[in-house]
Each structure stands twice: as C-alpha cells, then as structure tokens.
Design an enzyme around this catalytic site. Sequence first.
Site, PDB file in Angstrom:
ATOM      1  N   THR A   1       0.953  -1.117  -0.224  1.00 21.22           N
ATOM      2  CA  THR A   1      -0.012  -0.030   0.473  1.00 21.22           C
ATOM      3  C   THR A   1       1.168   1.323  -0.457  1.00 21.22           C
ATOM      4  OG1 THR A   1      -1.759   1.758   1.225  1.00 21.22           O
ATOM      5  CG2 THR A   1       0.130   0.145   2.341  1.00 21.22           C
ATOM      6  N   ASP A   2      -0.166   2.373  -0.291  1.00 25.41           N
ATOM      7  CA  ASP A   2       0.756   3.804  -0.423  1.00 25.41           C
ATOM      8  C   ASP A   2       1.124   4.260   1.606  1.00 25.41           C
ATOM      9  OD1 ASP A   2      -2.175   3.897  -0.225  1.00 25.41           O
ATOM     10  OD2 ASP A   2      -1.785   5.749  -1.828  1.00 25.41           O
ATOM     11  N   GLU A   3       0.552   3.420   1.392  1.00 25.68           N
ATOM     12  CA  GLU A   3       0.429   3.910   3.615  1.00 25.68           C
ATOM     13  C   GLU A   3       1.241   3.898   4.030  1.00 25.68           C
ATOM     14  OE1 GLU A   3      -3.604   3.143   4.952  1.00 25.68           O
ATOM     15  OE2 GLU A   3      -4.851   2.774   3.464  1.00 25.68           O
TER      16      GLU A   3
ATOM     17  N   LYS B   1       2.578  -2.988   7.628  1.00 23.96           N
ATOM     18  CA  LYS B   1       2.878  -3.696   5.497  1.00 23.96           C
ATOM     19  C   LYS B   1       4.533  -2.895   5.126  1.00 23.96           C
ATOM     20  CE  LYS B   1      -0.017  -4.339   2.503  1.00 23.96           C
ATOM     21  NZ  LYS B   1      -0.237  -5.927   2.363  1.00 23.96           N
TER      22      LYS B   1
ATOM     23  N   TYR C   1      -1.985  -0.496  10.996  1.00 22.54           N
ATOM     24  CA  TYR C   1      -1.567  -0.877   9.327  1.00 22.54           C
ATOM     25  C   TYR C   1      -0.608  -1.406   8.620  1.00 22.54           C
ATOM     26  CZ  TYR C   1      -3.385  -1.609   4.724  1.00 22.54           C
ATOM     27  OH  TYR C   1      -3.304  -2.034   2.952  1.00 22.54           O
TER      28      TYR C   1
HETATM   29  P1  NAD Z   1      -9.320  -7.689   2.040  1.00 22.55           P
HETATM   30  O1  NAD Z   1      -9.525  -7.096   3.579  1.00 22.55           O
HETATM   31  O2  NAD Z   1     -10.695  -7.716   0.979  1.00 22.55           O
HETATM   32  O3  NAD Z   1      -8.519  -8.963   1.407  1.00 22.55           O
HETATM   33  C1  NAD Z   1      -7.954 -10.120   2.659  1.00 22.55           C
HETATM   34  C2  NAD Z   1      -7.753 -10.770   2.195  1.00 22.55           C
HETATM   35  O4  NAD Z   1      -6.513 -11.835   3.637  1.00 22.55           O
HETATM   36  C3  NAD Z   1      -9.616 -11.868   2.857  1.00 22.55           C
HETATM   37  O5  NAD Z   1      -9.793 -12.349   1.919  1.00 22.55           O
HETATM   38  C4  NAD Z   1      -9.174 -12.451   3.907  1.00 22.55           C
HETATM   39  O6  NAD Z   1     -10.188 -13.633   4.283  1.00 22.55           O
HETATM   40  C5  NAD Z   1      -8.024 -12.845   3.632  1.00 22.55           C
HETATM   41  N1  NAD Z   1      -6.824 -13.403   5.166  1.00 22.55           N
HETATM   42  C6  NAD Z   1      -6.609 -12.648   5.889  1.00 22.55           C
HETATM   43  N2  NAD Z   1      -5.866 -13.273   6.848  1.00 22.55           N
HETATM   44  C7  NAD Z   1      -5.359 -14.182   6.480  1.00 22.55           C
HETATM   45  C8  NAD Z   1      -4.374 -14.818   6.732  1.00 22.55           C
HETATM   46  N3  NAD Z   1      -3.916 -14.821   7.852  1.00 22.55           N
HETATM   47  N4  NAD Z   1      -4.376 -16.470   6.132  1.00 22.55           N
HETATM   48  C9  NAD Z   1      -4.686 -16.221   5.049  1.00 22.55           C
HETATM   49  N5  NAD Z   1      -5.717 -15.369   4.483  1.00 22.55           N
HETATM   50  C10 NAD Z   1      -5.760 -13.998   5.395  1.00 22.55           C
HETATM   51  O7  NAD Z   1      -8.378  -6.770   1.198  1.00 22.55           O
HETATM   52  P2  NAD Z   1      -7.866  -6.093   0.061  1.00 22.55           P
HETATM   53  O8  NAD Z   1      -8.427  -4.356   0.810  1.00 22.55           O
HETATM   54  O9  NAD Z   1      -8.021  -6.573  -0.806  1.00 22.55           O
HETATM   55  O10 NAD Z   1      -6.443  -5.526   0.443  1.00 22.55           O
HETATM   56  C11 NAD Z   1      -5.373  -6.901  -0.068  1.00 22.55           C
HETATM   57  C12 NAD Z   1      -4.723  -6.637  -0.421  1.00 22.55           C
HETATM   58  O11 NAD Z   1      -3.916  -5.349  -0.963  1.00 22.55           O
HETATM   59  C13 NAD Z   1      -3.983  -6.529   0.895  1.00 22.55           C
HETATM   60  O12 NAD Z   1      -2.165  -7.056   1.079  1.00 22.55           O
HETATM   61  C14 NAD Z   1      -3.735  -4.706   1.636  1.00 22.55           C
HETATM   62  O13 NAD Z   1      -2.644  -4.492   2.072  1.00 22.55           O
HETATM   63  C15 NAD Z   1      -3.862  -4.382  -0.164  1.00 22.55           C
HETATM   64  N6  NAD Z   1      -3.946  -2.797  -0.750  1.00 22.55           N
HETATM   65  C16 NAD Z   1      -4.992  -2.405  -0.214  1.00 22.55           C
HETATM   66  C17 NAD Z   1      -6.028  -1.038  -0.716  1.00 22.55           C
HETATM   67  C18 NAD Z   1      -7.078  -1.160  -0.407  1.00 22.55           C
HETATM   68  O14 NAD Z   1      -7.172   0.212  -0.836  1.00 22.55           O
HETATM   69  N7  NAD Z   1      -7.784  -1.694  -1.034  1.00 22.55           N
HETATM   70  C19 NAD Z   1      -4.983  -0.612  -1.036  1.00 22.55           C
HETATM   71  C20 NAD Z   1      -4.100  -0.610  -1.083  1.00 22.55           C
HETATM   72  C21 NAD Z   1      -3.272  -2.068  -1.054  1.00 22.55           C
HETATM   73  P1  TYD Z   2     -10.795   4.207   3.971  1.00 20.38           P
HETATM   74  O1  TYD Z   2     -11.367   3.409   3.406  1.00 20.38           O
HETATM   75  O2  TYD Z   2     -10.568   3.464   5.831  1.00 20.38           O
HETATM   76  O3  TYD Z   2      -9.219   3.584   3.527  1.00 20.38           O
HETATM   77  P2  TYD Z   2      -7.544   4.077   4.083  1.00 20.38           P
HETATM   78  O4  TYD Z   2      -7.947   5.164   5.659  1.00 20.38           O
HETATM   79  O5  TYD Z   2      -6.910   2.927   4.389  1.00 20.38           O
HETATM   80  O6  TYD Z   2      -7.270   5.903   3.719  1.00 20.38           O
HETATM   81  O7  TYD Z   2     -10.406   5.416   4.602  1.00 20.38           O
HETATM   82  C1  TYD Z   2     -10.963   6.665   3.602  1.00 20.38           C
HETATM   83  C2  TYD Z   2     -10.933   7.600   4.425  1.00 20.38           C
HETATM   84  O8  TYD Z   2     -12.161   7.882   4.706  1.00 20.38           O
HETATM   85  C3  TYD Z   2     -10.100   8.058   4.915  1.00 20.38           C
HETATM   86  O9  TYD Z   2      -9.210   9.388   5.036  1.00 20.38           O
HETATM   87  C4  TYD Z   2     -10.768   7.425   6.779  1.00 20.38           C
HETATM   88  C5  TYD Z   2     -12.153   8.218   5.585  1.00 20.38           C
HETATM   89  N1  TYD Z   2     -13.368   7.827   6.613  1.00 20.38           N
HETATM   90  C6  TYD Z   2     -14.454   8.035   7.270  1.00 20.38           C
HETATM   91  O10 TYD Z   2     -14.240   9.711   7.632  1.00 20.38           O
HETATM   92  N2  TYD Z   2     -15.326   7.928   8.195  1.00 20.38           N
HETATM   93  C7  TYD Z   2     -15.740   6.497   7.697  1.00 20.38           C
HETATM   94  O11 TYD Z   2     -16.552   5.383   8.927  1.00 20.38           O
HETATM   95  C8  TYD Z   2     -14.087   5.684   7.572  1.00 20.38           C
HETATM   96  C9  TYD Z   2     -14.655   4.262   7.105  1.00 20.38           C
HETATM   97  C10 TYD Z   2     -13.203   6.432   6.584  1.00 20.38           C
END
Ligand code: NAD
Ligand code: TYD
Length: 350
Positions: free
Chosen positions: A131-133, A160, A156
């Site tokens: 992630t970019d975070e 990561k 988180y």
């Molecule tokens: P998500 O939470 O929707 O899915 C995570 C999946 O991992 C789930 O299916 C869960 O069951 C599985 N999981 C959790 N713990 C596990 C374990 N111990 N063993 C096996 N499986 C396990 O997450 P997402 O949003 O799809 O993100 C996927 C990846 O992409 C993550 O690594 C996240 O850090 C990265 N990412 C997400 C975003 C975003 O905006 N969602 C952006 C950048 C990077």
């Molecule tokens: P989120 O979807 O949790 O992603 P991330 O924290 O990984 O960027 O949140 C996106 C933005 O929205 C973040 O600045 C937090 C804000 N947010 C709210 O204002 N209210 C909410 O209930 C949630 C879940 C997020």
Amino acid sequence: MKNILITGGAGFIGSHLVRLFVQKYPNYHIYNLDLLTYAGNLENIKDIEQAENYTFLNGDIADKKYIQNIFKTYKFDAVIHLAAESHVDRSITNPIEFVMTNVIGTVNLLQTANQNWKDNKTAKLFYHVSTDEVYGSLKETGKFTETTAYDPHSPYSASKASSDHFVRAYHDTYGMPVVISNCSNNYGPNQFPEKLIPLFINNIQQEKNLPVYGNGKNVRDWLYVEDHAAAIDLIFHQGKIGETYNIGGNNELTNIELIHTLCKLLDKKLGRKEGSSKKLITYVKDRSGHDLRYAIDIKKIHKELGWQPTLNFKEGLEKTVDWYLNNKEWLKNVTSGAYQDYYKKQYKQR
Ligand code: NAD
Ligand code: TYD
C-alpha cells in the site's frame, strides 16, 4: 503450465485478480489461499469456482506446517501475496492481529518459498502487494515516488511497511526473486462495507448517518479495483526483479468532495429528492493518527510498463454504486451477525 499461489483471493482486490488470472491464463493453475476471515467471502469468486485451472485452499498464511505442506504438494512457481488484515480502524483496536497476519504471515510465506525454491533452476517470483500508506502522510503538495522514505503512522501501515522490508531483505540476503507494488486507495465491487465508499453506500440506502472523521478534508487518491488488477498482471509478467512499482489513480479527492458526489449519485439512483442523502452527513471524532493526504506519482509504471488507469472516477463510481444496488443480498449477508457488533463498537465513541 505454471502453478501460481494467490493469497487473499476471497477478499476485495484478490477476488478481482483471481478472476482475471483464471480467465486470461488457461495455461496457469491458480491456487487461491484464503483463511476466510470476516473480509474473505467465497461469494466474491463464485463465477469461477468450477474452472479447471482453479483450486481453493482454506488456510492461514501464518501457519508454518500448513504452508510447508502446500508448497510441497503443489510446487508453486510464483506467489502473488495479497492476504492481509487491511482496515486501519481495526488495526487501531487490534494491532497484534495485524502483526500476526501481515508480518509473521508474510515472513512465513517468504521463508517457505525460499526453502522450496533454493535449488530450483526454473524461474520463480514472489510478488508482494502493498500500500501507499507505508510512505506516511503528505502535506498539500508533492506525491509519493518509489524512493520516498517509509514513514508509517497506523498499526496497519506499520505492519505493511514491515512486510515490505522483509520482502526486500529476502531479495538482498538470499537472492530471492521478488517484486513489490504499492497502491493507493481502491474502490469497486465486492469491497467490504467497513471502508469509506461501500460503508457510505450502505448507510445511504438505509438512511443511516454518514460518519465523517475530523473535518473531512483528508485526501485520498482513488483507483478502480480492476485497474489495480491489470497493473498487477503487468508487473507480474514484465516487472523487473527486485524493483518496486507505485500504482495510483491520478485522482485525488478530499473525503467530503467524494461524499458529496456519492450522495448526489445515490439520490438520483434511488429516486430520492436531491440533497436528501447529504443531510445524513455527521462529523465525528477524528481517527487517531489520521494521515492527511496520499497521492501517487505513477511515472515509473507508466514509462516502464505502459500502465495507466483506464476508468475515470465518475464512471468507476457509477459502476460501483450500480453493483451494490444490484447485489443487495451480498451486502445483506456480509452486514449481518459480527458486522453489527463491529459497527456498534467502532462508531459508539464517535
Ligand atoms: P481484504 O481485507 O478485502 O481481503 C483480505 C483477504 O485476506 C481476505 O479474503 C481474508 O480472508 C484474507 N486473509 C486475512 N488474513 C489471512 C490469513 N492469516 N491467511 C490467509 N488469508 C487471510 O483486503 P483488500 O482490500 O483486498 O487488500 C488486499 C491487499 O492489497 C492487502 O495486502 C492490502 O494491504 C493491499 N492494498 C489494499 C488497498 C485497498 O485500498 N483496499 C490499497 C493498496 C494495497
Ligand atoms: P478507508 O476507506 O478506511 O481507507 P484508508 O484509511 O485506508 O485510506 O478511509 C478512507 C478515508 O475516509 C480516510 O481518510 C478515513 C475516512 N473515513 C471516514 O471519514 N469515515 C469512515 O467511517 C471511514 C471508514 C473512513
């Protein structure tokens, strides 16, 4: 024939990636390993579960014996690692779980892959999705590049960041073939309704409050999930070993701008009077350590691999909203039971 292990394929991004690989590469066998936590849902990939080149494996990436076993049995040629605990708010209440999955789980996969691949002459790859975070928080200007120093603030992003460092350490110390990508905020179908966009779509439908953290001026760079999956596909096949690629949407919005757009769109789709969803906006206590702004510079991936986002935000948001409105059963299933307890606890003090 290649055997590819994708972890976290029942989650949001993983399910889109698994579908893409199963359908696009019939000569690959895709093994989807997922623990099926609250965020994992086999419904997300129901349409491909009968495919001949697909196998689901139910297990924990942090379970040493289990991971050793599946590497021995299936002889993976490559790993694309997405499994993670992924929600910042949950990491604030339960950081240990994030260390167990995101750090220990990743190291367990690296260690097992390294042991199994050491004497193997055929090409292997460990692709880590991040992630970019990890880069921390930007002020009003500038963007994250691949050389921006790590500065994570939430449990988180710290977990990561740690996993990214371990992936690089395995490359530098043991010569493991690795690649990493760091992506901005994703949105689209199948995202669990604890993240901003699906949570607010759900709340608007139910005419529940829209809890905006702080002043709503935090900025995120939004990317449609299928564009992320396409970038992963490209990096997997053409990325340089040992490199990092940043992926972003070129689409910065303050939370409140995004929420206003979403409210307007849902008023229209639900046939409600314009302005009715906006009335649900409630400013609540800010998230601790809330990063102000994320923005990704995509020059490297664009120049080296020719990738750029294909969907503009208006199209992407409309597709996303339509999906949630047409999949009420999915939303109902994932928001019953444990979700109710989470919601009460998470938003009680705000
Ligand atoms: P998500 O939470 O929707 O899915 C995570 C999946 O991992 C789930 O299916 C869960 O069951 C599985 N999981 C959790 N713990 C596990 C374990 N111990 N063993 C096996 N499986 C396990 O997450 P997402 O949003 O799809 O993100 C996927 C990846 O992409 C993550 O690594 C996240 O850090 C990265 N990412 C997400 C975003 C975003 O905006 N969602 C952006 C950048 C990077
Ligand atoms: P989120 O979807 O949790 O992603 P991330 O924290 O990984 O960027 O949140 C996106 C933005 O929205 C973040 O600045 C937090 C804000 N947010 C709210 O204002 N209210 C909410 O209930 C949630 C879940 C997020």
